[in-house]
Design a protein around this motif. Structure first.
Motif, PDB file in Angstrom:
ATOM      1  N   VAL A 136       5.518   4.786  37.425  1.00  0.00           N
ATOM      2  CA  VAL A 136       5.509   4.504  35.991  1.00  0.00           C
ATOM      3  C   VAL A 136       4.669   3.253  35.796  1.00  0.00           C
ATOM      4  CG1 VAL A 136       6.892   3.919  33.973  1.00  0.00           C
ATOM      5  CG2 VAL A 136       7.820   5.471  35.708  1.00  0.00           C
ATOM      6  N   GLY A 137       3.727   3.290  34.853  1.00  0.00           N
ATOM      7  CA  GLY A 137       2.920   2.093  34.691  1.00  0.00           C
ATOM      8  C   GLY A 137       1.956   2.133  33.519  1.00  0.00           C
ATOM      9  N   ILE A 138       1.195   1.066  33.421  1.00  0.00           N
ATOM     10  CA  ILE A 138       0.117   0.964  32.425  1.00  0.00           C
ATOM     11  C   ILE A 138      -1.127   0.472  33.159  1.00  0.00           C
ATOM     12  CG2 ILE A 138       1.709   0.434  30.538  1.00  0.00           C
ATOM     13  CD1 ILE A 138       0.681  -2.516  30.797  1.00  0.00           C
ATOM     14  N   ASN A 139      -2.290   0.798  32.616  1.00  0.00           N
ATOM     15  CA  ASN A 139      -3.511   0.244  33.194  1.00  0.00           C
ATOM     16  C   ASN A 139      -4.569   0.012  32.119  1.00  0.00           C
ATOM     17  OD1 ASN A 139      -4.690   2.757  32.681  1.00  0.00           O
ATOM     18  ND2 ASN A 139      -4.515   3.455  34.806  1.00  0.00           N
ATOM     19  N   TYR A 140      -5.740  -0.338  32.560  1.00  0.00           N
ATOM     20  CA  TYR A 140      -6.828  -0.738  31.656  1.00  0.00           C
ATOM     21  C   TYR A 140      -7.303   0.395  30.745  1.00  0.00           C
ATOM     22  CZ  TYR A 140      -9.716   1.886  34.893  1.00  0.00           C
ATOM     23  OH  TYR A 140     -10.237   2.904  35.656  1.00  0.00           O
ATOM     24  N   LYS A 141      -6.982   1.648  31.066  1.00  0.00           N
ATOM     25  CA  LYS A 141      -7.546   2.779  30.327  1.00  0.00           C
ATOM     26  C   LYS A 141      -7.048   2.859  28.885  1.00  0.00           C
ATOM     27  CE  LYS A 141      -8.239   5.520  34.510  1.00  0.00           C
ATOM     28  NZ  LYS A 141      -7.862   6.725  35.274  1.00  0.00           N
ATOM     29  N   LYS A 142      -5.829   2.379  28.645  1.00  0.00           N
ATOM     30  CA  LYS A 142      -5.286   2.456  27.284  1.00  0.00           C
ATOM     31  C   LYS A 142      -4.909   1.093  26.721  1.00  0.00           C
ATOM     32  CE  LYS A 142      -2.516   5.776  26.127  1.00  0.00           C
ATOM     33  NZ  LYS A 142      -1.374   6.724  26.078  1.00  0.00           N
ATOM     34  N   THR A 143      -5.220   0.035  27.445  1.00  0.00           N
ATOM     35  CA  THR A 143      -4.817  -1.298  26.985  1.00  0.00           C
ATOM     36  C   THR A 143      -5.928  -2.304  27.225  1.00  0.00           C
ATOM     37  OG1 THR A 143      -3.886  -1.915  29.145  1.00  0.00           O
ATOM     38  CG2 THR A 143      -2.413  -0.832  27.591  1.00  0.00           C
ATOM     39  N   ASP A 144      -5.898  -3.380  26.442  1.00  0.00           N
ATOM     40  CA  ASP A 144      -6.807  -4.481  26.734  1.00  0.00           C
ATOM     41  C   ASP A 144      -6.056  -5.529  27.550  1.00  0.00           C
ATOM     42  OD1 ASP A 144      -5.236  -5.974  24.974  1.00  0.00           O
ATOM     43  OD2 ASP A 144      -6.603  -5.676  23.288  1.00  0.00           O
ATOM     44  N   ALA A 145      -6.773  -6.554  27.980  1.00  0.00           N
ATOM     45  CA  ALA A 145      -6.195  -7.545  28.885  1.00  0.00           C
ATOM     46  C   ALA A 145      -4.992  -8.256  28.276  1.00  0.00           C
ATOM     47  CB  ALA A 145      -7.269  -8.559  29.286  1.00  0.00           C
ATOM     48  N   SER A 146      -5.021  -8.512  26.977  1.00  0.00           N
ATOM     49  CA  SER A 146      -3.914  -9.234  26.350  1.00  0.00           C
ATOM     50  C   SER A 146      -2.625  -8.417  26.370  1.00  0.00           C
ATOM     51  CB  SER A 146      -4.281  -9.608  24.909  1.00  0.00           C
ATOM     52  OG  SER A 146      -4.509  -8.443  24.126  1.00  0.00           O
ATOM     53  N   VAL A 147      -2.743  -7.103  26.132  1.00  0.00           N
ATOM     54  CA  VAL A 147      -1.553  -6.241  26.178  1.00  0.00           C
ATOM     55  C   VAL A 147      -1.057  -6.112  27.614  1.00  0.00           C
ATOM     56  CG1 VAL A 147      -0.661  -3.913  25.774  1.00  0.00           C
ATOM     57  CG2 VAL A 147      -2.198  -4.974  24.105  1.00  0.00           C
ATOM     58  N   ARG A 148      -1.980  -5.896  28.551  1.00  0.00           N
ATOM     59  CA  ARG A 148      -1.573  -5.785  29.958  1.00  0.00           C
ATOM     60  C   ARG A 148      -0.866  -7.057  30.406  1.00  0.00           C
ATOM     61  NH1 ARG A 148      -6.729  -3.899  30.451  1.00  0.00           N
ATOM     62  NH2 ARG A 148      -7.469  -5.568  31.833  1.00  0.00           N
ATOM     63  N   GLY A 149      -1.332  -8.170  29.874  1.00  0.00           N
ATOM     64  CA  GLY A 149      -0.723  -9.436  30.255  1.00  0.00           C
ATOM     65  C   GLY A 149       0.751  -9.525  29.917  1.00  0.00           C
ATOM     66  N   SER A 150       1.172  -8.862  28.840  1.00  0.00           N
ATOM     67  CA  SER A 150       2.580  -8.927  28.445  1.00  0.00           C
ATOM     68  C   SER A 150       3.471  -8.100  29.354  1.00  0.00           C
ATOM     69  CB  SER A 150       2.749  -8.463  26.989  1.00  0.00           C
ATOM     70  OG  SER A 150       2.438  -7.093  26.856  1.00  0.00           O
ATOM     71  N   PHE A 151       2.854  -7.279  30.213  1.00  0.00           N
ATOM     72  CA  PHE A 151       3.622  -6.472  31.160  1.00  0.00           C
ATOM     73  C   PHE A 151       3.316  -6.847  32.618  1.00  0.00           C
ATOM     74  CE2 PHE A 151       3.319  -3.842  27.335  1.00  0.00           C
ATOM     75  CZ  PHE A 151       4.657  -3.541  27.127  1.00  0.00           C
ATOM     76  N   ALA A 152       2.550  -7.923  32.803  1.00  0.00           N
ATOM     77  CA  ALA A 152       2.220  -8.363  34.157  1.00  0.00           C
ATOM     78  C   ALA A 152       3.449  -8.963  34.841  1.00  0.00           C
ATOM     79  CB  ALA A 152       1.084  -9.380  34.108  1.00  0.00           C
ATOM     80  N   ILE A 153       3.501  -8.830  36.153  1.00  0.00           N
ATOM     81  CA  ILE A 153       4.636  -9.328  36.935  1.00  0.00           C
ATOM     82  C   ILE A 153       4.135 -10.381  37.917  1.00  0.00           C
ATOM     83  CG2 ILE A 153       6.447  -8.697  38.586  1.00  0.00           C
ATOM     84  CD1 ILE A 153       6.868  -7.491  35.830  1.00  0.00           C
ATOM     85  N   ASN A 154       4.675 -11.598  37.816  1.00  0.00           N
ATOM     86  CA  ASN A 154       4.312 -12.625  38.785  1.00  0.00           C
ATOM     87  C   ASN A 154       5.300 -12.600  39.959  1.00  0.00           C
ATOM     88  OD1 ASN A 154       6.670 -14.090  38.017  1.00  0.00           O
ATOM     89  ND2 ASN A 154       5.534 -15.151  36.397  1.00  0.00           N
ATOM     90  N   ASN A 155       5.091 -13.462  40.937  1.00  0.00           N
ATOM     91  CA  ASN A 155       5.920 -13.427  42.149  1.00  0.00           C
ATOM     92  C   ASN A 155       7.393 -13.676  41.874  1.00  0.00           C
ATOM     93  OD1 ASN A 155       3.808 -12.816  43.867  1.00  0.00           O
ATOM     94  ND2 ASN A 155       3.323 -14.967  44.309  1.00  0.00           N
ATOM     95  N   ASP A 156       7.692 -14.610  40.992  1.00  0.00           N
ATOM     96  CA  ASP A 156       9.094 -14.893  40.668  1.00  0.00           C
ATOM     97  C   ASP A 156       9.751 -13.695  39.989  1.00  0.00           C
ATOM     98  OD1 ASP A 156       8.901 -17.410  41.734  1.00  0.00           O
ATOM     99  OD2 ASP A 156       8.479 -18.392  39.818  1.00  0.00           O
ATOM    100  N   GLN A 157       9.016 -13.057  39.087  1.00  0.00           N
ATOM    101  CA  GLN A 157       9.559 -11.882  38.408  1.00  0.00           C
ATOM    102  C   GLN A 157       9.750 -10.724  39.386  1.00  0.00           C
ATOM    103  OE1 GLN A 157       6.379 -11.808  35.478  1.00  0.00           O
ATOM    104  NE2 GLN A 157       7.843 -12.163  33.820  1.00  0.00           N
ATOM    105  N   TYR A 158       8.843 -10.609  40.346  1.00  0.00           N
ATOM    106  CA  TYR A 158       8.959  -9.555  41.355  1.00  0.00           C
ATOM    107  C   TYR A 158      10.255  -9.740  42.144  1.00  0.00           C
ATOM    108  CZ  TYR A 158       7.098  -6.082  44.680  1.00  0.00           C
ATOM    109  OH  TYR A 158       6.881  -4.954  45.437  1.00  0.00           O
ATOM    110  N   ALA A 159      10.519 -10.976  42.539  1.00  0.00           N
ATOM    111  CA  ALA A 159      11.750 -11.257  43.286  1.00  0.00           C
ATOM    112  C   ALA A 159      12.981 -10.890  42.461  1.00  0.00           C
ATOM    113  CB  ALA A 159      11.786 -12.738  43.683  1.00  0.00           C
ATOM    114  N   THR A 160      12.927 -11.193  41.178  1.00  0.00           N
ATOM    115  CA  THR A 160      14.045 -10.855  40.291  1.00  0.00           C
ATOM    116  C   THR A 160      14.220  -9.343  40.183  1.00  0.00           C
ATOM    117  OG1 THR A 160      13.686 -12.870  38.986  1.00  0.00           O
ATOM    118  CG2 THR A 160      14.949 -11.095  37.946  1.00  0.00           C
ATOM    119  N   LEU A 161      13.113  -8.625  40.062  1.00  0.00           N
ATOM    120  CA  LEU A 161      13.167  -7.160  39.975  1.00  0.00           C
ATOM    121  C   LEU A 161      13.843  -6.555  41.204  1.00  0.00           C
ATOM    122  CD1 LEU A 161       9.636  -6.270  38.558  1.00  0.00           C
ATOM    123  CD2 LEU A 161      11.822  -5.697  37.505  1.00  0.00           C
TER     124      LEU A 161
END
Length: 409
Positions: free
Chosen positions: A15-40
């Motif tokens: 399940v995901g999103i990519n550049y094909k239907k979104t711009d960088a600003s929208v993708r940014g709101s769903f990006a996962i950093n290392n701390d968030q990955y650990a939480t997930l």
């Protein structure tokens, strides 16, 4: 209750999103950093998940895993994202079973990258899986799948020109500068962020543009200082960011912050500047592009740069897809045999448990040379071959062997 049938390809989802239907600003709101990955990973069992990994890059945010349905993965991902469920539902894709497997193979080969053939994605997959495996979220199914994916990607790189030439987001930034900036060696460049992409960009600046008029800045000063010393460049602490940006004519941002690092106040009334943001989420404050003299370029703009190398890569796509299909077939064969292991073990145990003259199980001329143990293994080998060839579940062969033994009992 944890879910995930590792004996069923249909249990595998992406399940995901990519550049094909979104711009960088929208993708940014769903990006996962290392701390968030650990939480997930910590929260995954609450969603009934025990085998998964998350891939978050400038092109995409995807969660792969064994699940009963896509909602389990989506809800987990959204539990730490800034983006909302409504937006996600509008732009997300979900794939299940073989299509999900094919998607992962194509992503790893660079076929689904914003810049076709961008090979940096492979290293990002390795890191993502390593993090998940360290927390126990990569089982036998996922590990074998990823290994096949890595082998396939390597074969594509070795046997095609899909990643031929030098084209990546960092290289695209160099091309953009080359096309839009005169007398580059006289321009002061500030490179903010010296991780993998930042380092690559720095090396490209030196190699392709022939400039050393570069100042490196990183949150951890020693990282920037050491790289600067190796390459005979300047470095500055993050505390001097405002002054360094004010003096710069070209600013390249390659950080992994969840909030903008370059603010409008850093750029306002500081003259003409080209700001290239390689980060997702964007690390240049929204609206900066409206300031007098400020040009802001992000990864979406860079991906549109036309290049002869990219045209050559497109011609290699059919060959890459054929290689991928071969590796998918190999994985499916392994998966089918793995499904048959419990059946084969059950048959073998039954044969061992039944007291019967081994001669009854033997065929000439092996009859005089094989022990009962060897004969049973021979029967199992034949059975396994038939199951693989016929893609059968095995029950008919259990019945046949039991009938055979009963007949001679």
């Amino acid at each position: 209750m944890l879910t995930g049938d590792t004996h069923n390809i249909q249990g595998f989802w992406v399940v995901g999103i990519n550049y094909k239907k979104t711009d960088a600003s929208v993708r940014g709101s769903f990006a996962i950093n290392n701390d968030q990955y650990a939480t997930l990973l910590e929260k995954a069992p609450e969603y009934g998940l025990k085998e998964l990994f998350i891939l978050s890059t400038c092109n995409r945010t995807e969660i792969y895993g064994i699940a009963n349905n896509s909602d389990q993965l989506a809800e987990l991902l959204l539990s730490v994202c800034e983006g909302d469920r409504k937006t996600f539902n509008e732009i997300a894709y979900l794939k299940n079973g073989t299509p999900a497997i094919e998607h992962l193979f194509q992503v790893a080969a660079g076929l689904d990258s914003q810049i076709l053939g961008d090979y940096e994605i492979l290293g990002q997959i390795k890191i993502a899986v390593k993090q998940a495996k360290a927390k126990g979220f990569v089982g036998a199914f996922m590990e074998r799948l990823v290994n096949c994916v890595l082998q396939s990607s390597k074969a594509v790189k070795t046997n095609t020109s899909l990643s031929g030439g030098t084209v990546s987001v960092s290289f695209a930034a160099i091309q953009y500068i080359k096309q839009h900036v005169l007398e580059i060696k006289k321009k002061k460049i500030v490179l903010l962020g010296t991780g993998k992409i930042g380092r690559s960009t720095c090396l490209n600046l030196i190699h392709y543009l022939g400039t050393h008029n570069i100042t490196l800045i990183n949150r951890t000063f020693d990282t920037a200082a050491n790289l600067a010393a190796d390459l005979k460049l300047e470095s500055a602490p993050i505390e001097n960011l405002n002054a360094e940006l004010s003096d710069a004519e070209i600013i390249i941002v390659s950080t992994n912050a969840s909030e903008p690092i370059i603010l409008k106040e850093h750029l306002a009334n500081t003259g003409k500047k080209l700001v290239i943001d390689l980060s997702v989420p964007c690390n240049v404050e929204n609206g900066s592009e409206l300031l007098d003299g400020i040009t802001v370029v992000n990864v979406d703009v860079l991906s549109k740069i036309k290049d002869e190398t990219l045209e050559n890569r497109r011609a290699e796509v059919p060959k890459a897809l054929a290689i991928i299909q071969e590796h998918i077939t190999e994985f499916k064969e392994w998966h089918q045999m793995r499904k048959n292991v419990p059946v084969l073990k059950e048959v073998k145990d039954k044969l061992k448990a039944i007291q019967i003259d081994a001669a009854l199980l033997m065929t000439q001329p092996a009859k005089e040379t094989l022990t009962k143990e060897e004969t049973i293994q021979s029967v199992i080998n034949v059975m396994a071959t038939k199951m693989r060839r016929n893609n059968a579940a095995g029950c008919h062969y259990i019945e046949a062997i039991n009938d055979f033994i009963a007949h001679h009992g």
